[in-house]
Scaffold this motif. Structure first.
Motif: not given
Lengths: 110, 115
Positions: A43, A90, A98-99, A101-102, B34, B36, B44, B46
Motif C-alpha cells: 500500500x 483503500x 490505529x487506522x 480501513x474500508x 502494526x 494488518x 485491511x 488491524x
C-alpha cells in the motif's frame, strides 16, 4: 465498531475521464487517508487530511487530488484517468492510531 | 525515509504448523508498529500493534514483539488454521507526527494454509 464505507466495490472508467472515489466514516475521526494497493508494491499513501478542508500529499500524489468539505467524507479525484491508475484504492480513518480501513474500490481504467 | 521490509510469499504451511513472518523496519523517530491482515475481497483489519520498545502485541493467537535493537517486529503463531489464509502487512507510523501521519507498509506476505 468503526465503519468506513467506500461508495463502490468495482468501477470501470475510460482514459481521460474524471473519476471520483468517495469515502465516508461514521466515527467523527479527524484523520482520513487514501492509499492504492498494487501487487508486489503493498500500500502506498496518496493523500491524507487531518481536518476539514485540509489536505497533505502522501508519497504518490501525482495525477490525483482530494476534497474534504465535511468531516465524515473524503473524496479522491482522478482528474484525467490513465491506465496506470488501474488499481485497488483503500480509504482509512483514525483519531490517533490505529487506522480503520474500508473494503476498497477496485478501479479499472480502459 | 521510513521503510518496512517483510518476507514475500506466498508462504505455504500445513494446518497446525508454526508460523513466523519476518518484518524489519527503518525509521528516523520512535515508530509505532502494526500488523494488518487482509482476507480475500476485503479491506485491511488491524491484527495487533506495539507502540514502544519491548511491547508485545497479541490477538487471535498471533504475537509480535517490538525489538528496537534489531529493528524488527516478527509475527508468530503457534498453530495456524486454514482460516488464517490471508495477506499480512507489517506497517509503521512515525510517532513524531501523531495520529495524522500515514502508515508506511511492507509489500505484504500471502499466507496459504493447507488442510
Amino acid at each position: 465498531d468503526v465503519k468506513v464505507t467506500q461508495s463502490s466495490r468495482y468501477l470501470v472508467k475510460r482514459t481521460g475521464e474524471k473519476v471520483f472515489l468517495e469515502c465516508v466514516q461514521d466515527m467523527d475521526h479527524e484523520n482520513m487517508f487514501w492509499y492504492r494497493q498494487d501487487p508486489g508494491l503493498g500500500l502506498r499513501l496518496i493523500y491524507f487530511s487531518y481536518d476539514v478542508k485540509m489536505k497533505e500529499k502522501g508519497d504518490i500524489p501525482e495525477g490525483y487530488s482530494v476534497s474534504r468539505e465535511k468531516k465524515e467524507r473524503f473524496s479522491l479525484i482522478l482528474e484525467s484517468a490513465s491506465t496506470n491508475q488501474t488499481s485497488m484504492y483503500l480509504c482509512a480513518s483514525s483519531r490517533n492510531q490505529p487506522q480503520h480501513f474500508g473494503d476498497g474500490t477496485r478501479l479499472s481504467i480502459l | 525515509g521510513d521503510s518496512v521490509t517483510q518476507m514475500e510469499g506466498p508462504v505455504t504451511l500445513s494446518e497446525e504448523a508454526f508460523l513466523t513472518i519476518n518484518c524489519t523496519y527503518t525509521a528516523t523517530g520512535y515508530p509505532s508498529l502494526f500488523w494488518y491482515v487482509q482476507y480475500p475481497g476485503e479491506g485491511l483489519q488491524l491484527l495487533l500493534k506495539a507502540t514502544k520498545a519491548d511491547d508485545k502485541g497479541s490477538n487471535k493467537g498471533f504475537e509480535a514483539t517490538y525489538r528496537k535493537e534489531t529493528t524488527s517486529f516478527h509475527l508468530e503463531k503457534g498453530s495456524v488454521q486454514v482460516s488464517d489464509s490471508a495477506v499480512y502487512f507489517c506497517a509503521l507510523t512515525d510517532s513524531v507526527g501523531g495520529g495524522a501521519d500515514g502508515l508506511t507498509f511492507g509489500k505484504g506476505t500471502h499466507l496459504i494454509i493447507q488442510p
